[in-house]
Design a protein around this motif. Structure first.
Motif, mmCIF file in Angstrom:
data_model
loop_
_atom_site.group_PDB
_atom_site.id
_atom_site.type_symbol
_atom_site.label_atom_id
_atom_site.label_comp_id
_atom_site.label_asym_id
_atom_site.label_seq_id
_atom_site.Cartn_x
_atom_site.Cartn_y
_atom_site.Cartn_z
ATOM 1 N N LEU A 222 0.833 -1.205 0.000
ATOM 2 C CA LEU A 222 0.000 0.000 0.000
ATOM 3 C C LEU A 222 0.868 1.256 0.000
ATOM 4 N N TRP A 223 1.990 1.209 0.704
ATOM 5 C CA TRP A 223 2.940 2.317 0.667
ATOM 6 C C TRP A 223 3.526 2.470 -0.734
ATOM 7 N N TRP A 224 3.797 1.352 -1.382
ATOM 8 C CA TRP A 224 4.431 1.361 -2.707
ATOM 9 C C TRP A 224 3.554 2.016 -3.756
ATOM 10 N N ALA A 225 2.280 1.742 -3.724
ATOM 11 C CA ALA A 225 1.379 2.165 -4.797
ATOM 12 C C ALA A 225 1.141 3.670 -4.779
ATOM 13 N N ALA A 226 0.946 4.231 -5.953
ATOM 14 C CA ALA A 226 0.538 5.636 -6.034
ATOM 15 C C ALA A 226 -0.808 5.819 -5.339
ATOM 16 N N HIS A 227 -1.650 4.789 -5.441
ATOM 17 C CA HIS A 227 -2.947 4.827 -4.758
ATOM 18 C C HIS A 227 -3.148 3.477 -4.070
ATOM 19 N N GLY A 228 -2.957 3.459 -2.760
ATOM 20 C CA GLY A 228 -3.126 2.230 -1.987
ATOM 21 C C GLY A 228 -4.456 2.236 -1.270
ATOM 22 N N VAL A 229 -5.225 1.157 -1.434
ATOM 23 C CA VAL A 229 -6.571 1.083 -0.864
ATOM 24 C C VAL A 229 -6.658 -0.097 0.099
ATOM 25 N N ALA A 230 -7.118 0.166 1.303
ATOM 26 C CA ALA A 230 -7.324 -0.886 2.303
ATOM 27 C C ALA A 230 -8.767 -1.354 2.270
ATOM 28 N N MET A 231 -8.949 -2.648 2.464
ATOM 29 C CA MET A 231 -10.299 -3.189 2.575
ATOM 30 C C MET A 231 -10.943 -2.720 3.876
ATOM 31 N N GLY A 232 -12.263 -2.673 3.877
ATOM 32 C CA GLY A 232 -12.985 -2.120 5.026
ATOM 33 C C GLY A 232 -12.779 -2.867 6.320
ATOM 34 N N GLN A 233 -12.483 -4.191 6.232
ATOM 35 C CA GLN A 233 -12.309 -4.976 7.449
ATOM 36 C C GLN A 233 -10.850 -5.026 7.903
ATOM 37 N N ALA A 234 -9.973 -4.314 7.212
ATOM 38 C CA ALA A 234 -8.554 -4.326 7.572
ATOM 39 C C ALA A 234 -8.342 -3.728 8.954
ATOM 40 N N PRO A 235 -7.310 -4.186 9.674
ATOM 41 C CA PRO A 235 -6.998 -3.589 10.978
ATOM 42 C C PRO A 235 -6.711 -2.099 10.845
ATOM 43 N N ALA A 236 -6.872 -1.379 11.942
ATOM 44 C CA ALA A 236 -6.688 0.075 11.926
ATOM 45 C C ALA A 236 -5.304 0.464 11.437
ATOM 46 N N ALA A 237 -4.272 -0.325 11.800
ATOM 47 C CA ALA A 237 -2.906 0.005 11.403
ATOM 48 C C ALA A 237 -2.724 -0.088 9.897
#
Length: 264
Positions: A222-237
């Motif tokens: 996610l850091w690598w990507a120009a646009h990093g997207v986390a899924m809704g159930q991902a941990p807060a970190a």
């Protein structure tokens, strides 16, 4: 002109399939196909072994691409069916350290394209491919691209707490947020590092990259990507490092992201 990513990295478990399963939701499947049809280079970047990744690649019909498995340690060419890159490490020192630290833990080292050698018995369905139980001596002496450990009878929170200030020698480590499960990879190996090498090989601009994931092993991606997207159930970190947060796996969150750029 509307921005569209040219290189798309997708985690598998918790992103395009429920954890540990092989069924991709119809909406997610259709969104991936539209991205490919529009010329995007779609890469599955997963902590799964090659054995666990191949069925997803084949089910989606991905061709002319690379599957990045074992958190970046194994690259598989989807056209030739060959492993084109593999990085290994010696698991013995880490296994010895963890056995002392985590009583009742069980371990498995990946045998690329085949299955696993295990020290102790994992619950049914935990490991992909063939599984053969071996002695500590044999497991410790087997170079591998991926070592997994389950702390039997404990919770993910207990595992994370026990490992909080522990440094393991010459490995990259990530804890699962759903199970008391630890994955070790060769030093410096992450999904993000592997994707950067692939991006350069493909000649894709840094600005044209998209990644979607849900776990601690997705943070570098996610850091690598120009646009990093986390899924809704991902941990807060994990959500905290993302540029955006989409719906959960149950909401077909990955499809919602792709549909912004590759609408039906």
């Amino acid at each position: 002109m509307t921005w569209r990513p040219r290189l798309i990295a997708l985690d598998i478990d918790g992103t395009i399939t429920p954890v540990g399963r092989e069924d991709v939701a119809p909406a997610v499947r259709a969104a991936i196909k539209r991205a490919v049809d529009h010329g995007a280079h779609v890469v599955l970047a997963t902590g799964r072994s090659l054995v666990g990744t191949r069925p997803i690649v084949e089910d989606l019909g991905l061709r002319a691409t690379t599957a990045i498995c074992s958190n970046g340690a194994v690259w598989w060419d989807t056209d030739s069916g060959e492993v084109v890159r593999k990085i290994e490490f010696q698991p013995g020192p880490s296994v010895e350290r963890l056995r002392d630290l985590l009583p009742d833990s069980v371990f498995a080292v990946e045998v690329t394209g085949v299955g696993n050698l295990s020290l102790g018995r994992f619950p049914e369905g935990d490991l992909w491919g063939e599984v053969r139980e071996v002695s500590f001596e044999e497991l410790a002496a087997t170079p591998t691209s991926r070592l997994v450990m389950r702390w039997v009878g404990r919770t993910p929170e207990e595992l994370a707490l026990r490992l909080l200030d522990i440094e393991l020698p010459d490995v990259s480590a990530s804890c699962d947020h759903n199970e008391p499960w630890l994955t070790l990879s060769p030093p410096g190996v992450t999904k993000g590092a592997a994707l950067e090498v692939l991006r350069r090989e493909l000649g894709v601009s840094e600005k044209d990259t998209l990644a979607i994931g849900d776990g601690s092993n997705d943070v570098a991606m996610l850091w690598w990507a120009a646009h990093g997207v986390a899924m809704g159930q991902a941990p807060a970190a994990v959500r905290a490092v993302a540029d955006a947060v989409t719906g959960t796996i149950l909401d077909d969150g990955a499809a919602a992201v792709l549909d912004r750029y590759f609408a039906a």
